[in-house]
Design a protein around this motif. Structure first.
Motif, PDB file in Angstrom:
ATOM      1  N   UNK A  77       0.862  -1.205  -0.103  1.00  0.00           N
ATOM      2  CA  UNK A  77      -0.068  -0.266  -0.049  1.00  0.00           C
ATOM      3  C   UNK A  77       0.680   1.388   0.214  1.00  0.00           C
ATOM      4  N   UNK A  78       2.063   1.154  -0.311  1.00  0.00           N
ATOM      5  CA  UNK A  78       2.772   2.405  -0.298  1.00  0.00           C
ATOM      6  C   UNK A  78       3.679   2.480  -1.483  1.00  0.00           C
ATOM      7  N   UNK A 148      -3.739  -7.585  -4.118  1.00  0.00           N
ATOM      8  CA  UNK A 148      -3.484  -6.264  -4.804  1.00  0.00           C
ATOM      9  C   UNK A 148      -2.275  -5.940  -4.910  1.00  0.00           C
ATOM     10  N   UNK A 149      -1.333  -5.813  -3.650  1.00  0.00           N
ATOM     11  CA  UNK A 149      -0.242  -5.200  -3.732  1.00  0.00           C
ATOM     12  C   UNK A 149       0.732  -5.938  -4.217  1.00  0.00           C
ATOM     13  N   UNK A 155       4.384  -4.985  -3.075  1.00  0.00           N
ATOM     14  CA  UNK A 155       4.492  -5.792  -2.114  1.00  0.00           C
ATOM     15  C   UNK A 155       5.971  -5.940  -1.577  1.00  0.00           C
ATOM     16  N   UNK A 156       6.236  -5.642  -0.228  1.00  0.00           N
ATOM     17  CA  UNK A 156       7.527  -5.844   0.273  1.00  0.00           C
ATOM     18  C   UNK A 156       7.547  -6.687   1.545  1.00  0.00           C
ATOM     19  N   UNK A 157       8.604  -7.575   1.468  1.00  0.00           N
ATOM     20  CA  UNK A 157       8.928  -8.594   2.552  1.00  0.00           C
ATOM     21  C   UNK A 157       9.898  -7.748   3.717  1.00  0.00           C
ATOM     22  N   UNK A 158       9.504  -7.795   5.152  1.00  0.00           N
ATOM     23  CA  UNK A 158      10.272  -6.966   5.994  1.00  0.00           C
ATOM     24  C   UNK A 158      10.455  -8.220   6.978  1.00  0.00           C
ATOM     25  N   UNK A 159      11.681  -8.516   7.551  1.00  0.00           N
ATOM     26  CA  UNK A 159      11.819  -9.349   8.676  1.00  0.00           C
ATOM     27  C   UNK A 159      12.578  -8.185   9.904  1.00  0.00           C
TER      28      UNK A 159
END
Length: 247
Positions: A77-78, A148-149, A155-159
């Motif tokens: 969403x960003x 949708x992302x 769409x971003x994966x963050x750990x």
């Protein structure tokens, strides 16, 4: 020669067409906040199901004498980006989760080890990855926001989860911007990567040729052999009828 033609047609349609391919997304995770960690993520989407495989290496190993719990999410969403050093607006030399949000957005899916994958599970340490190196491999229903992302490329994966010893004195003393009962290191991002569309997934057995691909059996050979036998038999009958008519 209508009969041989029909026999070949029957052979061609004897197998069901393969299902249309769905989409696969991948990313190589890069370190944030000097974590020195690395990782990869693949997300294979089939209908409303997502098969996610996350592999991480070199994260902070322990927290309070126990395996370090690392929460990880798909954000969206960003801007669909990982934050750069300018995101550290308070100058403590750590990009905390809130400071990174304008780049990667809010949580749309929690990549938990089991159970709930909604944003509500985002800070549940009981379903977090454990220790320095681990794999999460699971399939779950994909929500509309995450789909949708992915399709929009945002769409971003963050750990999350840093080793406090690697942080500045100010950051070591700071509380988490998300959970004040925890130190800043516990919830700050350590790895980040934007998911991008890869090659289309092909169905098992090859492309949709109209003839099923068989492995480990002689079914395919039998089908072709039977089809050729039908052609030969029908052709022979046609020749016999011509000869009888000529007589």
């Amino acid at each position: 020669m209508a009969v041989p033609t029909l026999a070949l047609g029957a052979l061609a349609i004897s197998g069901s067409p393969a299902m249309a391919a769905d989409q696969s997304y991948q990313t190589t995770l890069g370190q944030l906040n000097g974590s020195s960690a690395s990782g990869t993520v693949t997300v294979d989407v089939t209908g409303n199901q997502a098969h996610v495989v996350l592999n991480v290496f070199g994260l902070a190993a322990t927290f309070m004498d126990a395996p370090y719990p690392h929460v990880q999410h798909i954000h969206g969403g960003a801007k669909g980006m990982c934050p750069d050093p300018s995101a550290d607006t308070n100058g403590d030399q750590v990009i905390n989760t809130t400071e990174g949000a304008p780049a990667y957005g809010g949580i749309v899916t929690t990549l938990s080890t089991s159970g709930d994958t909604s944003p509500a599970a985002g800070l549940d340490l009981k379903v977090a990855g454990q220790g320095a190196t681990y794999t999460i491999d699971r399939t779950f229903e994909l929500n509309a926001e995450t789909k949708a992302a992915l399709e929009a490329g945002t769409a971003v994966v963050v750990v999350h989860g840093l080793d406090p010893a690697t942080l500045s004195p100010a950051a070591q003393a700071a509380k988490s911007d998300l959970v004040p009962e925890l130190p800043l290191a516990a919830t700050s991002p350590a790895l980040c990567g934007t998911l991008t569309a890869g090659q289309m997934k092909m169905p098992a057995g090859g492309a949709a040729t109209g003839i099923p691909q068989e492995t480990g059996t002689d079914t395919g050979a039998l089908a072709v052999g039977s089809g050729m036998a039908l052609v030969a038999l029908a052709g022979g009958a046609y020749v016999v009828r011509r000869r009888n008519a000529a007589a």
